[in-house]
Scaffold this motif. Structure first.
Motif, PDB file in Angstrom:
ATOM      1  N   ALA A 121       0.830  -1.209   0.000  1.00 57.20           N
ATOM      2  CA  ALA A 121       0.000   0.000   0.000  1.00 57.20           C
ATOM      3  C   ALA A 121       0.863   1.257   0.000  1.00 57.20           C
ATOM      4  CB  ALA A 121      -0.929  -0.006   1.216  1.00 57.20           C
ATOM      5  N   VAL A 122       1.941   1.256   0.767  1.00 60.00           N
ATOM      6  CA  VAL A 122       2.842   2.415   0.802  1.00 60.00           C
ATOM      7  C   VAL A 122       3.506   2.606  -0.560  1.00 60.00           C
ATOM      8  CG1 VAL A 122       4.982   3.299   1.808  1.00 60.00           C
ATOM      9  CG2 VAL A 122       3.230   2.315   3.288  1.00 60.00           C
ATOM     10  N   VAL A 123       3.988   1.536  -1.166  1.00 61.20           N
ATOM     11  CA  VAL A 123       4.622   1.628  -2.482  1.00 61.20           C
ATOM     12  C   VAL A 123       3.620   2.121  -3.518  1.00 61.20           C
ATOM     13  CG1 VAL A 123       5.632   0.266  -4.362  1.00 61.20           C
ATOM     14  CG2 VAL A 123       6.406  -0.073  -2.008  1.00 61.20           C
ATOM     15  N   TYR A 124       2.405   1.621  -3.498  1.00 64.76           N
ATOM     16  CA  TYR A 124       1.373   2.068  -4.431  1.00 64.76           C
ATOM     17  C   TYR A 124       1.110   3.553  -4.267  1.00 64.76           C
ATOM     18  CZ  TYR A 124      -3.115   2.722  -6.656  1.00 64.76           C
ATOM     19  OH  TYR A 124      -4.127   3.193  -7.448  1.00 64.76           O
ATOM     20  N   GLN A 125       0.985   4.026  -3.061  1.00 67.38           N
ATOM     21  CA  GLN A 125       0.697   5.445  -2.809  1.00 67.38           C
ATOM     22  C   GLN A 125       1.836   6.326  -3.297  1.00 67.38           C
ATOM     23  OE1 GLN A 125      -2.209   6.339  -1.858  1.00 67.38           O
ATOM     24  NE2 GLN A 125      -1.822   8.506  -1.749  1.00 67.38           N
ATOM     25  N   VAL A 126       3.075   5.895  -3.085  1.00 59.78           N
ATOM     26  CA  VAL A 126       4.233   6.699  -3.485  1.00 59.78           C
ATOM     27  C   VAL A 126       4.412   6.672  -5.003  1.00 59.78           C
ATOM     28  CG1 VAL A 126       6.748   6.844  -3.355  1.00 59.78           C
ATOM     29  CG2 VAL A 126       5.418   6.463  -1.285  1.00 59.78           C
ATOM     30  N   VAL A 127       4.347   5.495  -5.602  1.00 60.21           N
ATOM     31  CA  VAL A 127       4.641   5.356  -7.023  1.00 60.21           C
ATOM     32  C   VAL A 127       3.448   5.712  -7.892  1.00 60.21           C
ATOM     33  CG1 VAL A 127       5.301   3.719  -8.828  1.00 60.21           C
ATOM     34  CG2 VAL A 127       6.390   3.617  -6.601  1.00 60.21           C
ATOM     35  N   LEU A 128       2.285   5.194  -7.590  1.00 58.56           N
ATOM     36  CA  LEU A 128       1.112   5.377  -8.432  1.00 58.56           C
ATOM     37  C   LEU A 128       0.038   6.226  -7.772  1.00 58.56           C
ATOM     38  CD1 LEU A 128       0.747   1.692  -9.619  1.00 58.56           C
ATOM     39  CD2 LEU A 128       1.811   3.572 -10.857  1.00 58.56           C
ATOM     40  N   GLY A 129       0.411   6.996  -6.791  1.00 58.91           N
ATOM     41  CA  GLY A 129      -0.563   7.751  -6.001  1.00 58.91           C
ATOM     42  C   GLY A 129      -1.356   8.750  -6.805  1.00 58.91           C
ATOM     43  N   ASP A 130      -2.163   9.523  -6.139  1.00 60.64           N
ATOM     44  CA  ASP A 130      -3.054  10.492  -6.734  1.00 60.64           C
ATOM     45  C   ASP A 130      -2.251  11.660  -7.297  1.00 60.64           C
ATOM     46  OD1 ASP A 130      -5.272  11.872  -7.477  1.00 60.64           O
ATOM     47  OD2 ASP A 130      -5.743  12.588  -5.449  1.00 60.64           O
ATOM     48  N   ASN A 131      -2.225  11.779  -8.618  1.00 66.27           N
ATOM     49  CA  ASN A 131      -1.499  12.860  -9.279  1.00 66.27           C
ATOM     50  C   ASN A 131      -2.429  13.946  -9.783  1.00 66.27           C
ATOM     51  OD1 ASN A 131       1.002  11.665  -8.933  1.00 66.27           O
ATOM     52  ND2 ASN A 131       0.784  10.427 -10.778  1.00 66.27           N
ATOM     53  N   THR A 132      -3.678  13.963  -9.360  1.00 68.37           N
ATOM     54  CA  THR A 132      -4.615  14.973  -9.837  1.00 68.37           C
ATOM     55  C   THR A 132      -4.299  16.313  -9.224  1.00 68.37           C
ATOM     56  OG1 THR A 132      -6.159  14.447  -8.075  1.00 68.37           O
ATOM     57  CG2 THR A 132      -6.450  13.277 -10.160  1.00 68.37           C
ATOM     58  N   LYS A 133      -4.653  17.380  -9.947  1.00 67.54           N
ATOM     59  CA  LYS A 133      -4.410  18.737  -9.473  1.00 67.54           C
ATOM     60  C   LYS A 133      -5.628  19.240  -8.743  1.00 67.54           C
ATOM     61  CE  LYS A 133      -1.696  19.558 -13.513  1.00 67.54           C
ATOM     62  NZ  LYS A 133      -1.702  20.112 -14.825  1.00 67.54           N
ATOM     63  N   LYS A 134      -5.409  19.904  -7.652  1.00 69.98           N
ATOM     64  CA  LYS A 134      -6.499  20.508  -6.911  1.00 69.98           C
ATOM     65  C   LYS A 134      -6.733  21.900  -7.463  1.00 69.98           C
ATOM     66  CE  LYS A 134      -5.886  17.810  -2.844  1.00 69.98           C
ATOM     67  NZ  LYS A 134      -4.733  17.270  -2.280  1.00 69.98           N
ATOM     68  N   ASP A 135      -7.960  22.399  -7.338  1.00 71.49           N
ATOM     69  CA  ASP A 135      -8.283  23.687  -7.932  1.00 71.49           C
ATOM     70  C   ASP A 135      -7.653  24.862  -7.198  1.00 71.49           C
ATOM     71  OD1 ASP A 135      -9.860  23.707  -5.699  1.00 71.49           O
ATOM     72  OD2 ASP A 135     -11.664  24.367  -6.715  1.00 71.49           O
ATOM     73  N   ASP A 136      -7.025  24.627  -6.050  1.00 70.65           N
ATOM     74  CA  ASP A 136      -6.348  25.730  -5.376  1.00 70.65           C
ATOM     75  C   ASP A 136      -4.829  25.638  -5.521  1.00 70.65           C
ATOM     76  OD1 ASP A 136      -6.023  23.534  -3.810  1.00 70.65           O
ATOM     77  OD2 ASP A 136      -6.581  24.491  -1.935  1.00 70.65           O
ATOM     78  N   ASP A 137      -4.340  24.732  -6.383  1.00 69.15           N
ATOM     79  CA  ASP A 137      -2.920  24.619  -6.679  1.00 69.15           C
ATOM     80  C   ASP A 137      -2.611  25.558  -7.832  1.00 69.15           C
ATOM     81  OD1 ASP A 137      -0.307  23.819  -6.995  1.00 69.15           O
ATOM     82  OD2 ASP A 137      -0.822  21.973  -8.054  1.00 69.15           O
ATOM     83  N   THR A 138      -2.002  26.709  -7.544  1.00 69.49           N
ATOM     84  CA  THR A 138      -1.898  27.769  -8.536  1.00 69.49           C
ATOM     85  C   THR A 138      -0.460  28.053  -8.953  1.00 69.49           C
ATOM     86  OG1 THR A 138      -1.864  29.385  -6.775  1.00 69.49           O
ATOM     87  CG2 THR A 138      -3.989  28.903  -7.772  1.00 69.49           C
ATOM     88  N   SER A 139       0.259  27.055  -9.366  1.00 70.88           N
ATOM     89  CA  SER A 139       1.599  27.288  -9.860  1.00 70.88           C
ATOM     90  C   SER A 139       1.515  28.191 -11.084  1.00 70.88           C
ATOM     91  CB  SER A 139       2.265  25.964 -10.228  1.00 70.88           C
ATOM     92  OG  SER A 139       2.300  25.124  -9.104  1.00 70.88           O
ATOM     93  N   LEU A 140       2.393  29.172 -11.138  1.00 66.70           N
ATOM     94  CA  LEU A 140       2.384  30.167 -12.196  1.00 66.70           C
ATOM     95  C   LEU A 140       2.501  29.503 -13.561  1.00 66.70           C
ATOM     96  CD1 LEU A 140       2.315  33.192 -12.757  1.00 66.70           C
ATOM     97  CD2 LEU A 140       4.793  33.198 -12.641  1.00 66.70           C
ATOM     98  N   GLY A 141       1.553  29.798 -14.449  1.00 67.89           N
ATOM     99  CA  GLY A 141       1.580  29.301 -15.811  1.00 67.89           C
ATOM    100  C   GLY A 141       1.117  27.875 -15.990  1.00 67.89           C
ATOM    101  N   GLU A 142       0.840  27.169 -14.914  1.00 69.90           N
ATOM    102  CA  GLU A 142       0.418  25.773 -15.017  1.00 69.90           C
ATOM    103  C   GLU A 142      -1.096  25.705 -15.206  1.00 69.90           C
ATOM    104  OE1 GLU A 142       0.393  21.890 -12.142  1.00 69.90           O
ATOM    105  OE2 GLU A 142       2.038  23.303 -11.951  1.00 69.90           O
ATOM    106  N   PRO A 143      -1.576  25.090 -16.307  1.00 64.36           N
ATOM    107  CA  PRO A 143      -3.027  25.043 -16.539  1.00 64.36           C
ATOM    108  C   PRO A 143      -3.721  24.053 -15.601  1.00 64.36           C
ATOM    109  CG  PRO A 143      -1.858  23.880 -18.273  1.00 64.36           C
ATOM    110  CD  PRO A 143      -0.820  24.488 -17.379  1.00 64.36           C
ATOM    111  N   HIS A 144      -4.938  24.392 -15.217  1.00 63.94           N
ATOM    112  CA  HIS A 144      -5.790  23.542 -14.388  1.00 63.94           C
ATOM    113  C   HIS A 144      -7.078  23.292 -15.152  1.00 63.94           C
ATOM    114  CE1 HIS A 144      -3.079  24.393 -11.051  1.00 63.94           C
ATOM    115  NE2 HIS A 144      -3.091  25.629 -11.480  1.00 63.94           N
ATOM    116  N   THR A 145      -7.670  22.125 -14.966  1.00 64.57           N
ATOM    117  CA  THR A 145      -8.834  21.751 -15.751  1.00 64.57           C
ATOM    118  C   THR A 145      -9.961  21.262 -14.857  1.00 64.57           C
ATOM    119  OG1 THR A 145      -7.373  21.082 -17.560  1.00 64.57           O
ATOM    120  CG2 THR A 145      -9.620  20.274 -17.634  1.00 64.57           C
TER     121      THR A 145
END
Length: 133
Positions: free
Chosen positions: A21-45
């Motif tokens: 479970a730990v390996v799965y979370q680290v390697v294949l974990g949730d890579n979705t972007k949250k709507d409050d993650d506002t890195s400059l120039g990075e598009p959100h959908t």
């Protein structure tokens, strides 16, 4: 002796499950972007009712957005507005309103592509939501 072997096997299996479970979370974990993650120039959908809303923080409290999707016919119209709520961090609600044609209008059954572009002013920490009406 048999009882010790079964307990040892159960502990080993439990340990393997936890490590997996730990390996799965680290390697294949949730890579979705949250709507409050506002890195400059990075598009959100965000997606709502077959429309895709893509927004990007440009810097200096400026955001740009694009609404893409399809209308059933060219007689339908779409109007997109961004409302910035007075709070900190700001809450921005972008709403696309689809207006059907009048009942007595004859219209060809051709799918109309939508590509609405706009901007709004809000701080970098703003949270953005999208609605289709």
């Amino acid at each position: 002796m048999e009882r010790k072997g079964i307990i040892g096997l159960a502990v080993l299996l439990l340990l393997l499950v936890v490590i997996g479970a730990v390996v799965y979370q680290v390697v294949l974990g949730d890579n979705t972007k949250k709507d409050d993650d506002t890195s400059l120039g990075e598009p959100h959908t965000l997606t709502e009712e077959n429309f895709v809303f893509e927004y990007t923080y440009k810097g200096d409290n400026l955001w740009s957005y694009t609404v893409k999707g399809n209308l059933p016919t060219p007689c339908y119209s779409i109007n997109t507005d961004a409302v910035v709520m007075e709070s900190f961090p700001e809450q921005v609600i972008v709403t696309s309103r689809i207006t059907p044609p009048a009942k007595d209008v004859m219209c060809a059954q051709v799918i109309q592509e939508v590509n609405e572009v706009g901007e709004f002013n809000a701080s970098e920490k703003a949270t953005v939501s999208f609605n289709v009406e």
